[in-house]
Design a protein around this motif. Structure first.
Motif: not given
Length: 216
Positions: A183-209
């Protein structure tokens, strides 16, 4: 007048009649270009559509009566001329390419003799989000992912958004079989963007990543 791309009952009869004409030709003369030349297009609706799949537009990708497809150690298939096709047409071309690649690799292995069994291949598909719109292609990719180790090849799928992979029909199989995700840099992967965070979690990306993505 019907919209471009709308096939009427009369068009079906014209297409059937043209197929019968082409079927009477010598096998070496049968091609999409021959079909294009033979069709009687009274209202000018069919020829512009068929032309898109002839060598006028796509070279010999799907319009040839001689098999010139071959593979070597490094091959690149430029998809710029076909990426604009509708997903089910694009997916069909890709499925044909996958089949041709596999069959040609097996031939190459046989030509190399004993050393051929040591060959490992990597198939990389760019613009994967366009291909994911075709159910048959998705099923083909699932099979490719599952059979890779048996035939000594790996598969790469690239797209510009993690959401494309979340929407992939066989996402569970993808996560299970694909051991490496980049995964490359994603400025949308921030705490306030729940949709993007959920997408990464659905791909099994750990929170620290995920936390590193906005700063990459």
């Amino acid at each position: 007048m019907p919209a471009l791309g709308t096939v009427s009952p009369g068009h079906h009869l014209t297409l059937q009649a043209t197929m019968e004409k082409v079927a009477e030709m010598h096998p070496m003369r049968r091609s999409l270009l021959a079909f294009y030349d033979q069709i009687s297009d009274q209202d000018g609706m069919l020829r512009p559509i068929i032309r898109k799949y002839t060598r006028h537009e796509l070279g010999n990708i799907i319009d040839s009566n001689v098999d010139t497809f071959d593979v070597c150690r490094w091959n690149v298939l430029d998809i710029r001329d076909i990426i604009g096709l509708q997903p089910h047409f694009l997916g069909a071309i890709y499925r044909a390419i996958i089949h041709k690649c596999f069959s040609q690799v097996e031939r190459l292995k046989k030509r190399m003799g004993a050393s051929g069994s040591d060959l490992h291949w990597w198939y990389s598909f760019d613009e994967a989000h366009r291909l994911f719109e075709d159910d048959l292609f998705c099923a083909a990719i699932r099979d490719v992912l599952k059979e890779g180790r048996k035939f000594n090849y790996s598969v790469g799928l690239t797209s510009n958004s993690v959401s494309d992979f979340v929407k992939f029909k066989y996402r569970t199989d993808l996560i299970e079989q694909a051991r490496t995700f980049m995964f490359y840099g994603d400025p949308n992967a921030i705490a306030t963007n729940e949709t993007t965070l959920a997408d990464y979690r659905n791909m099994d990306v750990p929170d620290r990543g995920v936390a590193l993505l906005p700063r990459m």
